[in-house]
Design a protein around this motif. Structure first.
Motif, PDB file in Angstrom:
ATOM      1  N   ASP A  86       0.826  -1.212   0.000  1.00 46.52           N
ATOM      2  CA  ASP A  86       0.000   0.000   0.000  1.00 46.52           C
ATOM      3  C   ASP A  86       0.859   1.260   0.000  1.00 46.52           C
ATOM      4  N   ASP A  87       2.051   1.184   0.586  1.00 52.01           N
ATOM      5  CA  ASP A  87       2.884   2.375   0.718  1.00 52.01           C
ATOM      6  C   ASP A  87       3.645   2.738  -0.542  1.00 52.01           C
ATOM      7  N   VAL A  88       3.432   2.017  -1.637  1.00 53.21           N
ATOM      8  CA  VAL A  88       3.996   2.496  -2.903  1.00 53.21           C
ATOM      9  C   VAL A  88       3.288   3.780  -3.328  1.00 53.21           C
ATOM     10  N   ARG A  89       2.188   4.112  -2.657  1.00 51.92           N
ATOM     11  CA  ARG A  89       1.478   5.360  -2.968  1.00 51.92           C
ATOM     12  C   ARG A  89       2.407   6.570  -2.906  1.00 51.92           C
ATOM     13  N   GLY A  90       3.338   6.537  -1.953  1.00 49.53           N
ATOM     14  CA  GLY A  90       4.286   7.643  -1.852  1.00 49.53           C
ATOM     15  C   GLY A  90       5.125   7.792  -3.106  1.00 49.53           C
ATOM     16  N   PHE A  91       5.562   6.666  -3.642  1.00 48.26           N
ATOM     17  CA  PHE A  91       6.354   6.700  -4.872  1.00 48.26           C
ATOM     18  C   PHE A  91       5.493   7.101  -6.065  1.00 48.26           C
ATOM     19  N   VAL A  94       5.423  10.880  -5.868  1.00 46.12           N
ATOM     20  CA  VAL A  94       6.694  11.551  -6.161  1.00 46.12           C
ATOM     21  C   VAL A  94       7.128  11.323  -7.606  1.00 46.12           C
ATOM     22  N   MET A  95       6.987  10.080  -8.076  1.00 43.85           N
ATOM     23  CA  MET A  95       7.475   9.745  -9.414  1.00 43.85           C
ATOM     24  C   MET A  95       6.442  10.010 -10.506  1.00 43.85           C
ATOM     25  N   ARG A  96       5.187  10.243 -10.098  1.00 45.23           N
ATOM     26  CA  ARG A  96       4.100  10.510 -11.044  1.00 45.23           C
ATOM     27  C   ARG A  96       3.865   9.340 -12.004  1.00 45.23           C
ATOM     28  N   ARG A  97       4.005   8.141 -11.502  1.00 42.34           N
ATOM     29  CA  ARG A  97       3.745   6.956 -12.322  1.00 42.34           C
ATOM     30  C   ARG A  97       3.515   5.749 -11.426  1.00 42.34           C
ATOM     31  N   ALA A  98       3.021   4.686 -12.033  1.00 43.32           N
ATOM     32  CA  ALA A  98       2.824   3.438 -11.300  1.00 43.32           C
ATOM     33  C   ALA A  98       4.170   2.781 -11.015  1.00 43.32           C
ATOM     34  N   GLU A 108       0.366 -12.779  -7.660  1.00 44.35           N
ATOM     35  CA  GLU A 108      -0.483 -11.707  -8.186  1.00 44.35           C
ATOM     36  C   GLU A 108      -1.923 -11.879  -7.726  1.00 44.35           C
ATOM     37  N   ARG A 109      -2.418 -13.098  -7.758  1.00 40.94           N
ATOM     38  CA  ARG A 109      -3.800 -13.336  -7.306  1.00 40.94           C
ATOM     39  C   ARG A 109      -3.965 -12.946  -5.843  1.00 40.94           C
ATOM     40  N   SER A 110      -2.964 -13.248  -5.034  1.00 41.25           N
ATOM     41  CA  SER A 110      -3.025 -12.876  -3.620  1.00 41.25           C
ATOM     42  C   SER A 110      -2.997 -11.364  -3.437  1.00 41.25           C
ATOM     43  N   LEU A 111      -2.164 -10.684  -4.203  1.00 45.26           N
ATOM     44  CA  LEU A 111      -2.094  -9.223  -4.115  1.00 45.26           C
ATOM     45  C   LEU A 111      -3.430  -8.597  -4.490  1.00 45.26           C
ATOM     46  N   ARG A 112      -4.050  -9.131  -5.534  1.00 47.06           N
ATOM     47  CA  ARG A 112      -5.339  -8.587  -5.970  1.00 47.06           C
ATOM     48  C   ARG A 112      -6.433  -8.848  -4.931  1.00 47.06           C
ATOM     49  N   ARG A 113      -6.285  -9.906  -4.161  1.00 42.58           N
ATOM     50  CA  ARG A 113      -7.251 -10.197  -3.104  1.00 42.58           C
ATOM     51  C   ARG A 113      -6.981  -9.328  -1.869  1.00 42.58           C
ATOM     52  N   MET A 114      -5.714  -9.250  -1.446  1.00 40.02           N
ATOM     53  CA  MET A 114      -5.359  -8.481  -0.250  1.00 40.02           C
ATOM     54  C   MET A 114      -5.589  -6.992  -0.442  1.00 40.02           C
ATOM     55  N   PHE A 115      -5.241  -6.508  -1.641  1.00 39.92           N
ATOM     56  CA  PHE A 115      -5.332  -5.075  -1.931  1.00 39.92           C
ATOM     57  C   PHE A 115      -6.362  -4.841  -3.036  1.00 39.92           C
ATOM     58  N   ASP A 116      -7.544  -5.423  -2.844  1.00 41.92           N
ATOM     59  CA  ASP A 116      -8.576  -5.355  -3.889  1.00 41.92           C
ATOM     60  C   ASP A 116      -8.926  -3.924  -4.270  1.00 41.92           C
ATOM     61  N   TYR A 117      -8.864  -3.005  -3.305  1.00 39.79           N
ATOM     62  CA  TYR A 117      -9.205  -1.609  -3.564  1.00 39.79           C
ATOM     63  C   TYR A 117      -8.237  -0.966  -4.547  1.00 39.79           C
ATOM     64  N   ALA A 118      -7.004  -1.502  -4.640  1.00 44.21           N
ATOM     65  CA  ALA A 118      -6.022  -0.923  -5.552  1.00 44.21           C
ATOM     66  C   ALA A 118      -6.303  -1.288  -7.003  1.00 44.21           C
ATOM     67  N   PHE A 119      -7.078  -2.353  -7.210  1.00 49.29           N
ATOM     68  CA  PHE A 119      -7.338  -2.832  -8.564  1.00 49.29           C
ATOM     69  C   PHE A 119      -8.793  -2.629  -8.992  1.00 49.29           C
ATOM     70  N   ALA A 120      -9.621  -2.121  -8.092  1.00 43.33           N
ATOM     71  CA  ALA A 120     -11.048  -1.953  -8.388  1.00 43.33           C
ATOM     72  C   ALA A 120     -11.272  -0.851  -9.418  1.00 43.33           C
ATOM     73  N   PRO A 122     -14.534   1.720 -10.859  1.00 47.83           N
ATOM     74  CA  PRO A 122     -13.605   2.810 -11.158  1.00 47.83           C
ATOM     75  C   PRO A 122     -12.588   3.003 -10.042  1.00 47.83           C
ATOM     76  N   LYS A 123     -11.419   3.496 -10.395  1.00 54.73           N
ATOM     77  CA  LYS A 123     -10.313   3.610  -9.448  1.00 54.73           C
ATOM     78  C   LYS A 123     -10.531   4.760  -8.473  1.00 54.73           C
ATOM     79  N   TYR A 124     -10.430   4.436  -7.195  1.00 48.11           N
ATOM     80  CA  TYR A 124     -10.538   5.462  -6.159  1.00 48.11           C
ATOM     81  C   TYR A 124      -9.248   6.287  -6.150  1.00 48.11           C
ATOM     82  N   PRO A 125      -9.333   7.601  -6.071  1.00 48.17           N
ATOM     83  CA  PRO A 125      -8.116   8.423  -6.102  1.00 48.17           C
ATOM     84  C   PRO A 125      -7.227   8.179  -4.890  1.00 48.17           C
ATOM     85  N   GLY A 126      -5.931   8.013  -5.149  1.00 52.62           N
ATOM     86  CA  GLY A 126      -4.973   7.853  -4.059  1.00 52.62           C
ATOM     87  C   GLY A 126      -4.625   6.426  -3.700  1.00 52.62           C
ATOM     88  N   VAL A 127      -5.236   5.452  -4.361  1.00 48.66           N
ATOM     89  CA  VAL A 127      -4.883   4.059  -4.070  1.00 48.66           C
ATOM     90  C   VAL A 127      -3.514   3.763  -4.678  1.00 48.66           C
TER      91      VAL A 127
END
Length: 257
Positions: A86-91, A94-98, A108-120, A122-127
């Motif tokens: 979740d803390d890649v948000r800082g990068f 700063v870097m203005r990119r993913a 990858e499947r686990s990441l999409r399950r654990m951090f489902d809000y990051a992949f949903a 429409p995208k919520y701003p700031g994820v």
């Protein structure tokens, strides 16, 4: 020249462990204080690669004054290795990119399950924004911005996990078995980093003795032990008993290869 920074060298619970009053957990030696295991590899071409983002990722980045990373490699999906994604948000800010991520499809499947809000959508701003590159074959090297990465298969009890070789550096964590064919991928490394949980037998991690056996098979110029628990003993005492060329890693340690 490659610089390796040990961001964290501890187990899933870290050292000191909550509620423990042992001599390691109460030690005043900063080398006995271990965050969850992770490393930063910085190549001479300027590419910065983080291996694993545990729950301490934010603090590790702040401590080392890191303002840019070019990729994240995930060894496996356990929380002590992915919990800080979740803390890649800082990068992102700063870097203005993913941030680009390389991992196996299962991870990858686990990441999409654990951090489902990051992949949903429409995208919520700031994820956290990541671009995932699946590692589809552990028998083939891949590139991270021009840097060759060789995946090394090991077992974490019954869970397949990955280690990585980057140039003359190899990093193996959370393993208790690695096949001879995978050992061959490590021939010629100058530095081998390998997990060594404790001295007593464990079902999912190398013991000190088992890690030394792998080191003996690989024959690196130097080896560093990581993912160390409070059961191993204090840094000073353990360091005195290690063979020549083998060192106990600690948080913040930087080595050049």
């Amino acid at each position: 020249m490659t610089e390796l920074t040990f961001l964290g060298t501890g187990t899933s619970q870290g050292v000191p462990m909550i509620g423990c009053g042992c001599e390691v957990c109460t030690s005043s030696d900063r080398r006995d204080r271990r965050l969850r295991s992770s490393v930063l590899v910085a190549t001479d071409s300027g590419v910065r690669i983080v291996i694993d983002t545990g729950p301490d990722f934010r603090y590790q980045m702040l401590r080392e004054h890191i303002v840019r990373i070019d990729g994240i490699l995930y060894t496996h999906e356990h929380m002590d290795h992915v919990g800080g994604m979740d803390d890649v948000r800082g990068f992102n800010y700063v870097m203005r990119r993913a941030v680009e991520v390389w991992c196996e499809p299962r991870v990858e499947r686990s990441l999409r399950r654990m951090f489902d809000y990051a992949f949903a959508e429409p995208k919520y701003p700031g994820v956290p924004e990541v671009v995932i590159h699946p590692i589809l074959s552990t028998g083939e090297a891949f590139e991270v911005h021009g840097v060759e990465v060789v995946p090394v298969r090991g077992m974490h009890y019954r869970l397949p996990v990955l280690g990585f070789r980057i140039g003359k550096v190899a990093y193996l964590t959370d393993m208790n078995a690695v096949e001879p064919v995978e050992i061959e991928k490590l021939r010629g490394v100058e530095v081998l980093v390998i997990n060594a949980l404790r001295r007593e037998k464990h079902l999912s991690h190398f013991t000190l003795g088992e890690a030394l056996e792998v080191i003996g098979a690989v024959q690196p110029e130097r080896a560093y032990l990581t993912h160390v628990s409070h059961q191993m003993g204090r840094y000073e005492a353990v360091s005195r008993m290690l063979p020549e060329g083998v060192f106990l890693a600690y948080d913040g340690l930087k080595i050049r290869v």
